[in-house]
Design an enzyme around this catalytic site. Sequence first.
Site, mmCIF file in Angstrom:
data_model
loop_
_atom_site.group_PDB
_atom_site.id
_atom_site.type_symbol
_atom_site.label_atom_id
_atom_site.label_comp_id
_atom_site.label_asym_id
_atom_site.label_seq_id
_atom_site.Cartn_x
_atom_site.Cartn_y
_atom_site.Cartn_z
ATOM 1 C CE LYS A 81 -3.970 -2.180 2.215
ATOM 2 N NZ LYS A 81 -4.884 -2.117 3.382
ATOM 3 C CE1 TYR A 122 -9.416 -2.226 -0.559
ATOM 4 C CE2 TYR A 122 -8.501 -0.551 -2.000
ATOM 5 C CZ TYR A 122 -8.324 -1.559 -1.078
ATOM 6 O OH TYR A 122 -7.067 -1.918 -0.679
ATOM 7 C CG PHE A 167 -14.172 2.017 5.899
ATOM 8 C CD1 PHE A 167 -13.552 1.478 4.782
ATOM 9 C CD2 PHE A 167 -14.994 1.197 6.661
ATOM 10 C CE1 PHE A 167 -13.745 0.152 4.421
ATOM 11 C CE2 PHE A 167 -15.189 -0.135 6.313
ATOM 12 C CZ PHE A 167 -14.563 -0.656 5.183
ATOM 13 N NE ARG A 186 -6.170 -12.637 5.300
ATOM 14 C CZ ARG A 186 -6.660 -11.415 5.306
ATOM 15 N NH1 ARG A 186 -6.334 -10.561 4.351
ATOM 16 N NH2 ARG A 186 -7.477 -11.023 6.249
ATOM 17 C CB THR A 206 -6.702 -5.796 9.763
ATOM 18 O OG1 THR A 206 -7.125 -6.889 8.945
ATOM 19 C CG2 THR A 206 -6.994 -4.502 9.043
ATOM 20 N NE ARG A 252 -2.121 -5.909 7.065
ATOM 21 C CZ ARG A 252 -3.176 -6.601 6.694
ATOM 22 N NH1 ARG A 252 -3.685 -7.533 7.494
ATOM 23 N NH2 ARG A 252 -3.750 -6.368 5.534
ATOM 24 C CG ASN A 276 -3.534 -2.456 6.744
ATOM 25 O OD1 ASN A 276 -3.277 -2.194 5.574
ATOM 26 N ND2 ASN A 276 -4.640 -3.075 7.098
ATOM 27 C CG HIS A 280 -5.300 -6.274 -0.228
ATOM 28 N ND1 HIS A 280 -6.536 -6.191 0.390
ATOM 29 C CD2 HIS A 280 -5.411 -7.220 -1.194
ATOM 30 C CE1 HIS A 280 -7.359 -7.049 -0.194
ATOM 31 N NE2 HIS A 280 -6.705 -7.670 -1.160
ATOM 32 C CD GLU A 336 -8.760 -9.109 -3.337
ATOM 33 O OE1 GLU A 336 -9.590 -8.717 -2.503
ATOM 34 O OE2 GLU A 336 -7.680 -9.654 -3.023
#
Length: 139
Positions: free
Chosen positions: A11, A51, A59, A87, A93, A104, A114, A117, A128
């Site tokens: 990100k 998204y 948000f 993951r 998260t 993270r 964070n 993704h 995705e």
Amino acid sequence: MTTNRTFTMIKPDAVANGYTGKIIDDIITAGFKIKAMKYIHLTKAQAEGFYAVHAERSFFGELVSFMCSGPIVAAILEKDNAVEDFRKLIGATNPANAEEGTIRKKYAKSIEANAVHGSDSDENAAIEGNYYFSDIERF
């Protein structure tokens, strides 16, 4: 059905903070192969499209603005049990709740910023990945 591919994005916060190389190194060290990768600065329309599932949430506007705030690195990763293993590698998260050693925990600043993704299911990994890479089967 468990597959051997997942999708990730580094990100804007992590790219801006100079963590791209370190995150990629963590991914490779964890046994993932990078099958496709691109560096891109998302437009508002691209971020809204990716998204769209969150469009009705409070948000959404902030998320879109954040994702357009700087470049990202999108990638298709391959490894047995890719989604679940990735993951685990990225952690919770909220980086405050992430386990030591996770991406993270090491590189994220907040629940909003964070760092990465990671797809949450095999189905979403395909959706995705296809959003950013038009022909992932050839990779």
